[in-house]
Design an enzyme around this catalytic site. Structure first.
Site, PDB file in Angstrom:
ATOM      1  N   LYS A  12     -11.968  -4.315   8.614  1.00 32.79           N
ATOM      2  CA  LYS A  12     -11.828  -5.122   7.207  1.00 32.79           C
ATOM      3  C   LYS A  12     -12.912  -6.140   7.103  1.00 32.79           C
ATOM      4  O   LYS A  12     -13.648  -6.469   8.263  1.00 32.79           O
ATOM      5  CB  LYS A  12     -10.650  -5.740   6.986  1.00 32.79           C
ATOM      6  CG  LYS A  12     -10.116  -6.656   8.158  1.00 32.79           C
ATOM      7  CD  LYS A  12      -8.688  -7.026   8.059  1.00 32.79           C
ATOM      8  CE  LYS A  12      -8.351  -8.009   9.218  1.00 32.79           C
ATOM      9  NZ  LYS A  12      -6.831  -8.454   9.109  1.00 32.79           N
ATOM     10  N   ARG A  38       7.792 -10.436   5.661  1.00 33.19           N
ATOM     11  CA  ARG A  38       7.381 -10.263   7.011  1.00 33.19           C
ATOM     12  C   ARG A  38       8.029 -10.969   7.991  1.00 33.19           C
ATOM     13  O   ARG A  38       8.225 -12.211   7.784  1.00 33.19           O
ATOM     14  CB  ARG A  38       5.710 -10.509   7.074  1.00 33.19           C
ATOM     15  CG  ARG A  38       4.958  -9.435   6.363  1.00 33.19           C
ATOM     16  CD  ARG A  38       3.551  -9.636   6.696  1.00 33.19           C
ATOM     17  NE  ARG A  38       2.834  -8.756   5.732  1.00 33.19           N
ATOM     18  CZ  ARG A  38       1.547  -8.813   5.272  1.00 33.19           C
ATOM     19  NH1 ARG A  38       0.834  -9.612   6.293  1.00 33.19           N
ATOM     20  NH2 ARG A  38       0.809  -8.289   4.574  1.00 33.19           N
ATOM     21  N   GLN A  50       0.703 -11.699  -2.859  1.00 30.67           N
ATOM     22  CA  GLN A  50      -0.580 -11.595  -2.651  1.00 30.67           C
ATOM     23  C   GLN A  50      -1.370 -10.940  -3.910  1.00 30.67           C
ATOM     24  O   GLN A  50      -0.536 -10.533  -4.862  1.00 30.67           O
ATOM     25  CB  GLN A  50      -0.967 -10.616  -1.479  1.00 30.67           C
ATOM     26  CG  GLN A  50      -0.652 -10.884  -0.212  1.00 30.67           C
ATOM     27  CD  GLN A  50      -1.035  -9.617   0.781  1.00 30.67           C
ATOM     28  OE1 GLN A  50      -1.082  -8.478   0.498  1.00 30.67           O
ATOM     29  NE2 GLN A  50      -1.318 -10.098   1.797  1.00 30.67           N
ATOM     30  N   CYS A  66       0.792  -1.285  -0.038  1.00 35.66           N
ATOM     31  CA  CYS A  66      -0.109  -0.026   0.143  1.00 35.66           C
ATOM     32  C   CYS A  66       0.887   1.063   0.013  1.00 35.66           C
ATOM     33  O   CYS A  66       0.534   2.023  -0.747  1.00 35.66           O
ATOM     34  CB  CYS A  66      -1.044   0.140   1.074  1.00 35.66           C
ATOM     35  SG  CYS A  66      -0.921  -1.457   2.256  1.00 35.66           S
ATOM     36  N   ASP A  96      -2.772  -8.553  -4.499  1.00 34.04           N
ATOM     37  CA  ASP A  96      -3.041  -7.540  -3.695  1.00 34.04           C
ATOM     38  C   ASP A  96      -3.741  -6.391  -4.689  1.00 34.04           C
ATOM     39  O   ASP A  96      -3.042  -6.292  -5.766  1.00 34.04           O
ATOM     40  CB  ASP A  96      -1.656  -7.019  -2.995  1.00 34.04           C
ATOM     41  CG  ASP A  96      -1.941  -6.079  -1.881  1.00 34.04           C
ATOM     42  OD1 ASP A  96      -3.283  -5.944  -1.544  1.00 34.04           O
ATOM     43  OD2 ASP A  96      -1.042  -5.426  -1.409  1.00 34.04           O
ATOM     44  N   HIS A 124      -5.094  -2.294  -4.494  1.00 35.99           N
ATOM     45  CA  HIS A 124      -5.711  -0.943  -3.680  1.00 35.99           C
ATOM     46  C   HIS A 124      -6.344   0.038  -4.707  1.00 35.99           C
ATOM     47  O   HIS A 124      -6.121   0.220  -5.750  1.00 35.99           O
ATOM     48  CB  HIS A 124      -4.500  -0.214  -3.301  1.00 35.99           C
ATOM     49  CG  HIS A 124      -3.686  -0.967  -2.108  1.00 35.99           C
ATOM     50  ND1 HIS A 124      -2.521  -1.651  -2.636  1.00 35.99           N
ATOM     51  CD2 HIS A 124      -3.880  -1.002  -1.036  1.00 35.99           C
ATOM     52  CE1 HIS A 124      -2.188  -2.407  -1.405  1.00 35.99           C
ATOM     53  NE2 HIS A 124      -2.916  -1.835  -0.291  1.00 35.99           N
ATOM     54  N   HIS A 153      -8.112  -1.532   0.573  1.00 38.41           N
ATOM     55  CA  HIS A 153      -7.355  -2.555   0.322  1.00 38.41           C
ATOM     56  C   HIS A 153      -8.019  -3.756   0.230  1.00 38.41           C
ATOM     57  O   HIS A 153      -8.743  -4.098   0.864  1.00 38.41           O
ATOM     58  CB  HIS A 153      -6.180  -2.776   1.606  1.00 38.41           C
ATOM     59  CG  HIS A 153      -5.590  -1.442   2.220  1.00 38.41           C
ATOM     60  ND1 HIS A 153      -4.258  -1.350   2.153  1.00 38.41           N
ATOM     61  CD2 HIS A 153      -6.053  -0.591   2.744  1.00 38.41           C
ATOM     62  CE1 HIS A 153      -4.126  -0.103   2.894  1.00 38.41           C
ATOM     63  NE2 HIS A 153      -5.299   0.461   2.909  1.00 38.41           N
TER      64      HIS A 153
HETATM   65 ZN   LIG Z   1      -2.805  -2.359   1.500  1.00 39.14          ZN
END
Ligand SMILES: [Zn+2]
Ligand SMILES: [Zn+2]
Length: 646
Positions: free
Chosen positions: A476, A374, A392, A345, A394, A396, A522
């Protein structure tokens, strides 16, 4: 004081004498289903006396609380059996855990798996004897004296740590244990249990203390539920994605990079097939893909809030341009150092800011499959399920406030598309709310939570609240799937974030020409691809749909005479776009079939002289079905009919 009290059960009140036994106000419920009672909200023994007005509810054997009572009572039963079989063994603690219980003992020699059948047999004997289970309250001093006289030094240590004047003791037959309870009324209530494993465990979990011997077990309300559970545990063991990943040649792990999978060529095929699928959906749903750096100056994470809220989960690096070459992890350390991104992000905000955006440009949906790192603690790492390196699906979404609900709706639709296509029938939704550690005001949070809730209601999605489990920057929607082993996995998330746009000062020009703050969403549908692949492998037992199978067809030759034909057939399948291989080794067919089965190849093609002569194949499916010979062209048609999600 009145000698009568009022008891409420199922909304009906009646007056009973003080001191009435709980069990006696629950008449009408068969005793085999009843293990305890909830009195004014607290779970207690059925043999407790009622001293005050109370609302009473039954606790049934197969309810979650009932199972806890059964499991802890079974732990006591096991301890009684152990102490009668192995005199001199001291008891320590025996709590209930998910799906079972354990008890830690201090025996002369540690227990092994070989001891378990003997202990179980003794337990069954004690069940038959139907020992009453009785609770007594004694003063702390009396309890210490009692257990000291029995040589139970661990119990003495436990009681010394209890601040209360009185403690409760539960006894059955000639055996007793310090315990808060509650317990079942007698040992015959314990009908379905199994001791499952042994392990070493330090007293109080401290490696400086003595090593104890732990026995794990499980217990259920009835034999059927126990059998079902043991079956699923065994299936989970057989389907462990670490084991199947090795057998199928998908990925390996090595201590040289803990928690980071090494994908082998076949694993990469699955990985890429999932990414390709998401890319097809992205085209349909209007996403643009970007690739942003892996390493950023820590000032980025200072701005995003990761420095304060996520730093302990990040890999940090010194600034190569600095003199000191040390990592400063203090509050101001962000001035001179770099961090490996744990999330995409913050980087995406720079893509957004690269151009001036107007209200007409929104929503802007940016997707990225980059690897993220991580710093999970090594003790928590588990195969692909908990990793330090992941990708991911992922994305945004940068949008206006008035676009939030539509965007959430589109994502809920995508969730349904994806999990339907991938064969997960049960999808559940939760709304995770403001955690202790968070950015922004409570008011912002409640508004954002309401927006997510509304979007789900609008889409007729039932959801539960998951209190205080939101991300530090926003609430979320968590999406869970149930696998074939009846386990629940959190996969997708959709998060609403009013904070990051604030911190990075993200705006758009509205229709009146003024700058306005936007909102960030997200979202990830598969979630971490690593974890998703792990779940998928265990859900399917490695038997993947054709479009995901790393090797789709294996051609098995019956003899050297048909080598040429086996190769020709394989080449034809490859030209048609299938991942096909020929096994023309001089081995027995049974051996080749077993190897192909272990590799979970969905289509096995057997070719012998007859097939070579009329250019046909004999089909053998992974799930055991065999077919008569069919022309090679017919096989190609069959394969082409296998579904690929669009
Ligand atoms: Zn994010
Ligand atoms: Zn106990």
């Amino acid at each position: 004081m009145s000698s009568k009290i009022t008891v409420t059960l199922n909304g009906e009140s009646r007056v009973v004498p003080v001191g009435t036994i709980v069990r006696d106000v629950l008449n009408g419920i068969p005793s085999r289903d009843l293990v305890a009672a909830r009195v004014n909200g607290k779970v207690v023994d059925l043999t407790r006396k009622l001293e005050h007005d109370a609302s009473v509810e039954p606790v049934l054997a197969d309810s979650p609380e009932g199972l806890e009572v059964i499991r802890h009572s079974t732990a006591h039963l096991m301890a009684m059996a152990v102490q009668s079989l192995y005199p001199g063994t001291q008891v320590t603690i025996g709590p209930v855990i998910e799906d079972g219980f354990f008890y830690d003992f201090a025996p002369a020699t540690p227990f092994t798996l070989e001891d378990l059948p003997k202990i179980e047999a003794k337990m069954r004997e004690l069940v038959k004897a139907d020992h009453k289970i009785q609770r007594t309250e004694v003063s702390r001093e009396d309890a210490i004296r009692k257990f000291a006289a029995m040589g139970e030094k661990y119990k003495v240590e436990i009681i010394q740590g209890i601040p209360d004047d009185h403690v409760s003791i539960y006894s059955q037959g000639d055996w007793m244990d310090l315990c808060r309870g509650p317990h079942v009324p007698s040992t015959r209530y314990l009908k379905a249990f199994k001791l499952t494993s042994v392990a070493g465990a330090y007293w109080r979990g401290d490696e400086h203390n003595a090593m104890l011997s732990r026995i794990y077990g499980t217990a259920f309300a009835g034999k059927e539920a126990l059998e079902e559970h043991l079956k699923l545990v065994e299936l989970a063991r057989q389907r462990d994605h670490r084991k199947l990943g090795r057998e199928m040649g998908l990925y390996i792990f090595d201590p040289i990079s803990p928690g980071s999978p090494f994908y082998l060529p076949k694993g990469v095929i699955i990985f890429n097939a999932l990414v390709d699928y998401m890319r097809r959906l992205y085209r349909r749903y209007g996403y643009d893909e970007v690739v942003t750096p892996l390493i950023f100056k820590n000032e980025l994470f200072k701005t995003s809030g990761h420095w304060e809220n996520f730093r302990e989960n990040m890999f940090l690096s010194p600034d190569p341009d600095s003199e000191t070459h040390t990592i400063d992890t203090g509050p101001d350390g962000w001035h001179h150092g770099y961090g490996l991104k744990p999330m995409n992000c913050p980087g995406h905000t720079f893509v957004y800011r690269a151009e001036k955006r107007s209200y007409r440009d929104l929503p802007l949906r940016l997707a990225e499959f980059s690897r993220l790192h991580r710093a999970e603690r090594s003790g928590t790492l588990h195969g692909l399920m908990r990793v330090r390196a992941m990708s991911q699906d992922d994305a945004h979404i940068f949008c206006r406030e008035d676009q939030i609900e539509d965007e959430i709706t589109l994502n809920l639709q995508m969730v349904r598309d994806v999990y339907g296509a991938l064969g997960f029938e049960r999808v559940e939704f939760k709304l995770a709310t403001m955690p202790e550690q968070h950015l922004g005001t409570e008011e912002q949070w409640r508004m954002a939570e309401a927006k997510l809730g509304n979007a789900m209601k609008r889409n007729e999605i039932a959801y539960e609240i998951n209190p205080k489990e939101g991300a530090f920057y926003g609430p979320k929607i968590e999406i869970y799937v149930s696998d074939a082993l009846k386990r629940k996995w959190q996969v997708a998330t959709i998060q609403l974030d009013p904070n990051m746009p604030e911190r990075f000062d993200l705006t758009y020009t509205n229709s009146a020409g003024a700058e306005e703050r936007l909102v960030m969403i997200h979202r990830a549908i598969l979630g971490s691809l690593e974890r998703f692949i792990g779940v998928l492998i265990e859900h399917t037992g490695g038997v993947l749909p054709l479009w995901l199978a790393p090797e789709q067809v294996r051609v098995l030759s019956l003899s050297e005479k048909v080598e040429t034909y086996a190769n020709e057939a394989t080449d034809l399948l490859k030209r048609e776009g299938f991942r096909a291989h020929a096994d023309i080794r001089n081995e027995k067919l049974g051996f080749k079939v077993r190897e192909a089965e272990l590799a979970k190849v969905p289509y096995m093609i057997v070719v012998g002289e007859r097939e070579a002569a009329d250019r046909s194949v004999s089909l053998r499916l992974l799930r055991g079905a065999k077919s008569n010979a069919m022309p090679l062209a017919a096989l190609v048609e069959l394969l082409k009919k296998e579904p690929i999600p669009a």
